[in-house]
Design a protein around this motif. Structure first.
Motif, PDB file in Angstrom:
ATOM      1  N   LYS A 282       0.830  -1.226   0.144  1.00  0.00           N
ATOM      2  CA  LYS A 282      -0.074   0.197   0.046  1.00  0.00           C
ATOM      3  C   LYS A 282       0.637   1.291  -0.157  1.00  0.00           C
ATOM      4  N   HIS A 283       1.931   1.084   0.733  1.00  0.00           N
ATOM      5  CA  HIS A 283       2.942   2.322   0.776  1.00  0.00           C
ATOM      6  C   HIS A 283       3.246   2.481  -0.762  1.00  0.00           C
ATOM      7  N   GLN A 284       3.974   1.403  -1.426  1.00  0.00           N
ATOM      8  CA  GLN A 284       4.311   1.431  -2.870  1.00  0.00           C
ATOM      9  C   GLN A 284       3.060   2.236  -3.850  1.00  0.00           C
ATOM     10  N   LEU A 285       1.654   1.769  -3.391  1.00  0.00           N
ATOM     11  CA  LEU A 285       0.686   2.203  -4.496  1.00  0.00           C
ATOM     12  C   LEU A 285       0.390   3.711  -4.125  1.00  0.00           C
ATOM     13  N   LEU A 286       0.604   4.207  -2.739  1.00  0.00           N
ATOM     14  CA  LEU A 286       0.526   5.654  -2.610  1.00  0.00           C
ATOM     15  C   LEU A 286       1.723   6.239  -3.144  1.00  0.00           C
ATOM     16  N   TYR A 287       2.817   5.954  -2.814  1.00  0.00           N
ATOM     17  CA  TYR A 287       4.010   6.335  -3.517  1.00  0.00           C
ATOM     18  C   TYR A 287       3.861   6.669  -5.092  1.00  0.00           C
ATOM     19  N   ASP A 288       3.637   5.630  -5.699  1.00  0.00           N
ATOM     20  CA  ASP A 288       3.558   5.779  -7.184  1.00  0.00           C
ATOM     21  C   ASP A 288       2.305   6.760  -7.439  1.00  0.00           C
ATOM     22  N   PHE A 369      -7.019   4.355   8.160  1.00  0.00           N
ATOM     23  CA  PHE A 369      -7.366   4.624   6.726  1.00  0.00           C
ATOM     24  C   PHE A 369      -6.478   5.791   6.161  1.00  0.00           C
ATOM     25  N   VAL A 370      -6.289   6.072   4.777  1.00  0.00           N
ATOM     26  CA  VAL A 370      -5.428   7.202   4.478  1.00  0.00           C
ATOM     27  C   VAL A 370      -6.510   7.592   3.278  1.00  0.00           C
ATOM     28  N   LEU A 371      -6.390   8.928   3.036  1.00  0.00           N
ATOM     29  CA  LEU A 371      -7.176   9.291   1.759  1.00  0.00           C
ATOM     30  C   LEU A 371      -6.072   9.407   0.523  1.00  0.00           C
ATOM     31  N   SER A 372      -6.712   9.571  -0.471  1.00  0.00           N
ATOM     32  CA  SER A 372      -5.805   9.716  -1.716  1.00  0.00           C
ATOM     33  C   SER A 372      -4.832  10.926  -1.802  1.00  0.00           C
ATOM     34  N   PRO A 373      -3.402  10.987  -2.323  1.00  0.00           N
ATOM     35  CA  PRO A 373      -3.089  12.320  -2.192  1.00  0.00           C
ATOM     36  C   PRO A 373      -3.588  13.483  -2.545  1.00  0.00           C
ATOM     37  N   PHE A 374      -4.434  13.088  -3.758  1.00  0.00           N
ATOM     38  CA  PHE A 374      -5.258  14.560  -4.002  1.00  0.00           C
ATOM     39  C   PHE A 374      -6.087  15.195  -3.158  1.00  0.00           C
ATOM     40  N   HIS A 375      -6.871  14.142  -2.528  1.00  0.00           N
ATOM     41  CA  HIS A 375      -7.831  14.326  -1.359  1.00  0.00           C
ATOM     42  C   HIS A 375      -6.957  15.131   0.161  1.00  0.00           C
ATOM     43  N   THR A 376      -5.788  14.245   0.171  1.00  0.00           N
ATOM     44  CA  THR A 376      -4.972  14.859   1.235  1.00  0.00           C
ATOM     45  C   THR A 376      -4.380  16.470   0.932  1.00  0.00           C
TER      46      THR A 376
END
Length: 596
Positions: A282-288, A369-376
């Motif tokens: 999940k970290h790699q998914l968020l990073y990409d 949970f975390v939000l998507s980078p855009f929503h963050t």
């Protein structure tokens, strides 16, 4: 006349006993001494009324001896309370038994042999005297430890203090016998203390309602109190799939901050849940996605936490911990928040948090949970809290587990929490509620951001999650007290003199409220407390209660976080102006003294 004397002595003893019954210290000795006096008087009265005659007369001794030319009779003058020979005295009586003469010493032996003493002691006297002696022994043999422990319990005046005394008093038969009155009083005092706590809870509840705030936590406390429960256990479980019970639109509106101009590569979900499982993937998914996001929207690349990710290093990337550790950490935070709420608004005399309680349980399932980078990067208007991955400036160089490494951006997570709670009483679910909590990233970085020397990645990850969890639970509890999630999410930790001065003011106001309520109720008996109205208590303290509630709502429940900082991170706290003035004055005085 005898009946009047007995009645008078008994009434006097009961009066002294009643006036000293609920008092400690010297009053215990007064009460005990009064009992001894009463027993002694009753013994004397019994002897006078029902004991033997005063003289044991030998009629056949008449005319055997004369005193001053008058015939006398030999007799034994008895000690009526205890008619035995050792206390008897040989005497002469005149013929009408009104005049008493001493027997000359040279005649005593002969007369005593001729007219021996015959005891008037009977079995009934033995029973009376044995009872009297045992009573006196009981009065004086009461161990000092009993008095001391009872005084300690009275001084504490808490349910726990009285329970401790009762447990000790029932340890053996002797203690039970000697502490019968104290045990009865302890039971009454505990009921009075609990009733005071009930009135205190109701008073605060009315104050929150008057302010238009719905304190769910106080409702739970009232339910437990009405059910006769004295303890509540909290059982926390990580549930990585409970996000299906939430709709992101119910707590995260359309972003109103930054706007995108081109179609964006988006995550499959706006919310990425179950972050404590499969963290690496999940970290790699968020990073990409973050890299793609920065490529498509270069105007977001302005020194933000997302834009710092390309400068991160694997050894400075701290992922969320395991579910097992998270459950322990959240359990601790929830227990502390609940216990503090009980302390403030009811008291441990009414309810305690105990892991051993089985008939009243708060079951909590949480998901990180975390939000998507855009929503963050694009939070709703005014929000200062979010949940996501980000990077911040690091140290050059840094030391990790004793090994020196090049510095870089430090990558951490701020995790939101989806929380479902069920209140179970006697095996039946009586309440169920859901909340979403976002952490305060400033609080996390202030208390747990790693420094230049890092003992181990595992320790840092746990510390970061502890702070994250505490911040989320603070948000959750503030919502439980009726503060809206939107108000909380628009708040952020602010460490300055004014903020911490407000802590002292709020804590002082709370102490004043509780002291005023306790003062109004402390001297009330149980029957008076049962008839006391919380409406009246609220009306008498309305101004200060309303002010405290307003302050709590205005601070968005941050008082608990600030108080935690004050207790555990004193070095972060700015010195208040008044304390600074005191220190400056002391320094000046020291300099002048040295110069002198």
């Amino acid at each position: 006349m005898l009946k009047i004397l007995i009645l008078a002595v008994t009434v006097l003893y009961l009066f002294v006993r009643q006036r000293t019954k609920k008092k400690v210290g010297v009053h215990n000795h007064i009460r005990r001494f009064a009992l001894l006096i009463w027993l002694g008087v009753m013994l004397v009265i019994f002897a006078l009324a029902f004991g033997p005659e005063k003289y044991l007369i030998y009629a056949d001794s008449l005319n055997t001896t004369q005193v001053k030319g008058n015939p006398v009779v030999f007799a034994w003058e008895q000690f009526r309370p205890l008619p035995i020979e050792v206390f008897a005295k040989p005497v002469f009586l005149n013929s009408d038994f009104q005049q008493v003469y001493d027997v000359p010493k040279q005649l005593v032996a002969g007369l005593a042999e001729r007219f021996p003493y015959q005891s008037g002691f009977s079995p009934v006297y033995f029973v009376v005297y044995l009872f009297s002696m045992l009573s006196v022994l009981a009065v004086f043999s009461r161990h000092h430890a009993i008095t001391q422990r009872w005084e300690d319990a009275k001084r504490l005046d808490t349910v726990g203090g009285y329970k401790h005394f009762l447990d000790w008093a029932n340890g053996n038969f002797v203690r039970r016998f000697y502490t019968r009155d104290e045990q009865a009083m302890a039971e009454e005092y505990m009921q009075s203390i609990r009733q005071r706590a009930v009135l205190k809870l109701d008073t605060y509840y009315k104050g929150f309602q008057q302010a238009g705030v719905k304190p769910h936590f106080l409702s739970i406390a009232k339910k437990l109190s009405n059910s006769g429960k004295r303890a509540l256990s909290v059982r926390v479980k990580y549930d990585g799939h409970n996000q299906t019970k939430f709709d992101i639109s119910t707590f995260y509106t359309q972003p109103l901050g930054l706007y995108h101009k081109e179609p964006l590569t988006e995550l499959p979900e706006k919310i990425l849940a179950n972050m404590l499982v499969d963290q690496e993937r999940k970290h790699q998914l968020l990073y990409d996605y973050s890299m793609q996001f920065l490529k498509e929207c270069p105007y977001y690349n302005l020194g933000t936490s997302v834009s710092m990710l390309p400068y991160s290093q694997p050894y400075l990337t701290f992922l969320p911990p395991s579910p097992d550790y998270a459950e322990e950490s959240i359990t601790k935070s929830v227990n502390e928040a609940m216990a503090e709420g009980i302390r403030k608004f009811a008291g441990q005399e009414l309810l305690t948090i105990s892991s051993s309680a089985t008939d009243a349980v708060l079951e909590m399932d949480f998901n990180c949970f975390v939000l998507s980078p855009f929503h963050t990067m694009s939070p709703p208007y005014g929000w200062k809290r979010t949940a996501g991955m980000g990077a911040g400036a690091g140290y050059k160089p840094c030391i990790i587990a004793g090994e020196e490494k090049d510095g870089g951006a430090v990558t951490t997570y701020s995790l939101g929490m989806l929380i479902i709670c069920r209140l179970v009483i006697d095996g039946e679910t009586v309440d169920e509620f859901k909340h979403v909590a976002f952490p305060d990233r400033d609080y996390i970085s202030t208390t747990s951001f790693p420094g230049r020397e890092i003992p181990s990645k595992d320790a840092v990850e746990k510390n970061l999650f502890d702070a994250n969890g505490q911040s989320c639970i603070n948000s959750w509890f503030a919502q439980m007290m009726g503060i809206s999630a939107d108000t909380i999410n628009k708040s952020r930790l602010k460490i300055d003199k004014k903020t911490f001065a407000s802590i002292h003011a709020a804590e002082g106001a709370l102490n004043q409220i509780n002291e005023q309520i306790e003062t109004a109720l402390r001297d009330e008996g149980l029957s008076e407390l049962l008839n006391k109205s919380s409406e009246e208590l609220y009306r008498l303290n309305q101004g200060i209660i309303d002010s405290y509630i307003h302050s709590m709502v205005e601070s968005a429940g941050q008082q608990e976080v600030l108080a935690h900082l004050l207790e555990n991170y004193a070095d972060l706290i700015p010195v208040p102006d008044i304390l600074g003035d005191v220190i400056a004055t002391a320094v000046e005085a020291t300099v002048e003294l040295n110069n002198a």
